[in-house]
Design an enzyme around this catalytic site. Sequence first.
Site, PDB file in Angstrom:
ATOM      1  N   LYS A  13      29.600 -54.915  44.871  1.00 39.32           N
ATOM      2  CA  LYS A  13      30.859 -54.197  45.121  1.00 39.32           C
ATOM      3  C   LYS A  13      32.067 -55.130  45.000  1.00 39.32           C
ATOM      4  O   LYS A  13      33.044 -54.792  44.344  1.00 39.32           O
ATOM      5  CB  LYS A  13      30.854 -53.557  46.527  1.00 39.32           C
ATOM      6  CG  LYS A  13      29.837 -52.450  46.692  1.00 39.32           C
ATOM      7  CD  LYS A  13      30.083 -51.640  47.951  1.00 39.32           C
ATOM      8  CE  LYS A  13      29.885 -52.412  49.232  1.00 39.32           C
ATOM      9  NZ  LYS A  13      28.493 -52.832  49.503  1.00 39.32           N
ATOM     10  N   ARG A  88      31.803 -46.286  55.659  1.00 36.26           N
ATOM     11  CA  ARG A  88      30.415 -46.702  55.801  1.00 36.26           C
ATOM     12  C   ARG A  88      29.638 -45.760  56.717  1.00 36.26           C
ATOM     13  O   ARG A  88      28.452 -45.959  56.934  1.00 36.26           O
ATOM     14  CB  ARG A  88      30.370 -48.092  56.395  1.00 36.26           C
ATOM     15  CG  ARG A  88      30.120 -49.181  55.348  1.00 36.26           C
ATOM     16  CD  ARG A  88      30.058 -50.447  56.122  1.00 36.26           C
ATOM     17  NE  ARG A  88      29.374 -51.548  55.566  1.00 36.26           N
ATOM     18  CZ  ARG A  88      29.990 -52.553  54.940  1.00 36.26           C
ATOM     19  NH1 ARG A  88      31.242 -52.498  54.656  1.00 36.26           N
ATOM     20  NH2 ARG A  88      29.302 -53.591  54.556  1.00 36.26           N
ATOM     21  N   ARG A 127      23.325 -65.657  47.811  1.00 40.13           N
ATOM     22  CA  ARG A 127      24.762 -65.495  47.628  1.00 40.13           C
ATOM     23  C   ARG A 127      25.569 -66.575  48.355  1.00 40.13           C
ATOM     24  O   ARG A 127      25.266 -66.943  49.477  1.00 40.13           O
ATOM     25  CB  ARG A 127      25.163 -64.113  48.149  1.00 40.13           C
ATOM     26  CG  ARG A 127      26.630 -63.813  47.987  1.00 40.13           C
ATOM     27  CD  ARG A 127      26.825 -62.349  47.952  1.00 40.13           C
ATOM     28  NE  ARG A 127      26.892 -61.778  49.286  1.00 40.13           N
ATOM     29  CZ  ARG A 127      27.341 -60.546  49.518  1.00 40.13           C
ATOM     30  NH1 ARG A 127      27.716 -59.772  48.516  1.00 40.13           N
ATOM     31  NH2 ARG A 127      27.380 -60.072  50.725  1.00 40.13           N
ATOM     32  N   ARG A 160      27.778 -66.985  53.798  1.00 34.28           N
ATOM     33  CA  ARG A 160      28.298 -66.167  54.895  1.00 34.28           C
ATOM     34  C   ARG A 160      27.255 -66.090  56.000  1.00 34.28           C
ATOM     35  O   ARG A 160      26.061 -65.982  55.719  1.00 34.28           O
ATOM     36  CB  ARG A 160      28.584 -64.749  54.386  1.00 34.28           C
ATOM     37  CG  ARG A 160      29.973 -64.592  53.819  1.00 34.28           C
ATOM     38  CD  ARG A 160      30.150 -63.289  53.084  1.00 34.28           C
ATOM     39  NE  ARG A 160      29.667 -62.106  53.800  1.00 34.28           N
ATOM     40  CZ  ARG A 160      29.815 -60.862  53.354  1.00 34.28           C
ATOM     41  NH1 ARG A 160      30.457 -60.646  52.207  1.00 34.28           N
ATOM     42  NH2 ARG A 160      29.347 -59.840  54.023  1.00 34.28           N
ATOM     43  N   ARG A 171      21.220 -55.561  57.850  1.00 38.83           N
ATOM     44  CA  ARG A 171      22.299 -54.850  57.149  1.00 38.83           C
ATOM     45  C   ARG A 171      21.731 -53.743  56.254  1.00 38.83           C
ATOM     46  O   ARG A 171      22.351 -52.700  56.079  1.00 38.83           O
ATOM     47  CB  ARG A 171      23.124 -55.843  56.329  1.00 38.83           C
ATOM     48  CG  ARG A 171      23.980 -56.717  57.226  1.00 38.83           C
ATOM     49  CD  ARG A 171      24.590 -57.857  56.482  1.00 38.83           C
ATOM     50  NE  ARG A 171      25.644 -57.431  55.585  1.00 38.83           N
ATOM     51  CZ  ARG A 171      26.100 -58.172  54.580  1.00 38.83           C
ATOM     52  NH1 ARG A 171      25.575 -59.337  54.328  1.00 38.83           N
ATOM     53  NH2 ARG A 171      27.067 -57.736  53.822  1.00 38.83           N
TER      54      ARG A 171
HETATM   55  P1  AMP Z   1      31.130 -56.418  53.798  1.00 34.32           P
HETATM   56  O1  AMP Z   1      31.837 -57.640  53.345  1.00 34.32           O
HETATM   57  O2  AMP Z   1      31.738 -55.157  53.256  1.00 34.32           O
HETATM   58  O3  AMP Z   1      29.644 -56.473  53.594  1.00 34.32           O
HETATM   59  O4  AMP Z   1      31.358 -56.328  55.390  1.00 34.32           O
HETATM   60  C1  AMP Z   1      30.897 -57.341  56.268  1.00 34.32           C
HETATM   61  C2  AMP Z   1      30.745 -56.802  57.685  1.00 34.32           C
HETATM   62  O5  AMP Z   1      32.018 -56.314  58.159  1.00 34.32           O
HETATM   63  C3  AMP Z   1      29.801 -55.623  57.822  1.00 34.32           C
HETATM   64  O6  AMP Z   1      28.448 -56.012  57.910  1.00 34.32           O
HETATM   65  C4  AMP Z   1      30.323 -54.980  59.097  1.00 34.32           C
HETATM   66  O7  AMP Z   1      29.925 -55.706  60.239  1.00 34.32           O
HETATM   67  C5  AMP Z   1      31.831 -55.140  58.951  1.00 34.32           C
HETATM   68  N1  AMP Z   1      32.404 -53.983  58.222  1.00 34.32           N
HETATM   69  C6  AMP Z   1      33.036 -53.986  57.005  1.00 34.32           C
HETATM   70  N2  AMP Z   1      33.432 -52.753  56.658  1.00 34.32           N
HETATM   71  C7  AMP Z   1      33.056 -51.940  57.666  1.00 34.32           C
HETATM   72  C8  AMP Z   1      33.165 -50.538  57.894  1.00 34.32           C
HETATM   73  N3  AMP Z   1      33.744 -49.711  56.996  1.00 34.32           N
HETATM   74  N4  AMP Z   1      32.674 -50.042  59.058  1.00 34.32           N
HETATM   75  C9  AMP Z   1      32.094 -50.838  59.980  1.00 34.32           C
HETATM   76  N5  AMP Z   1      31.937 -52.163  59.826  1.00 34.32           N
HETATM   77  C10 AMP Z   1      32.412 -52.717  58.679  1.00 34.32           C
END
Ligand code: AMP
Length: 214
Positions: A13, A88, A127, A160, A171
Amino acid sequence: MKLVLLGPPGAGKGTQAVKIAEKYQIPHISTGDIFRKNVKEGTPLGVEAKKYMDKGALVPDELVVALVNDRLAQEDCRGGFLLDGFPRTVFQAEELDKFLKGEGKALTAVVDLRVDEDELLERMIGRRVCRSCGAPYHVKNMPPKKEGVCDHCGGEVYQRADDTEETVKNRFLVYKEQTMPLVAYYEKAGCLLPIEGTGGPERVFGAIVEALGQ
Ligand code: AMP
């Protein structure tokens, strides 16, 4: 264009979002990036979000929805936007619909990146990302020229905290339980564009542009 980028963790993404935002000249809104920035700066939002992020859990809906509504109300989102990592949950999707409806708008499309689970695991555990500019790397497929150093800005390339094997597995579970229902939600709304997320970033990007048809 008002777009949402959907897909499991590791589907690409972030990589596609940068390309899409550049081509269509729309702001790229990544809730994950916003949270990481807040964590780094030690803001109250960051301190709260970190508790969930480190476990691979979702940050509570109310926090995320307020954050995104604020961002979408900003001037640069008038002509369109690309949401990456939001919504999400079905609750978040409903709140997004409400917000857009209030502004007399609707989503143009939801791009759903699809990748097989074994490949996702391998992608995510390998990653790495630049701490300064966010450029993505992979230990096997796309390492930086000099280990640990970003090719673009010289920043530190790191893993990360939520890309370790245990957190990654969690996740995925969270994705299946809470985010997958959005596929049916947007299918029903008639705006879902399923895209095969394998075969390299350029091929995937070409497929997205073709599906968007403009
Ligand atoms: P990402 O970089 O999009 O994978 O987001 C990393 C982390 O941020 C996720 O595993 C969640 O803990 C939090 N996060 C990001 N976007 C959301 C969302 N829309 N709703 C809830 N938690 C989020």
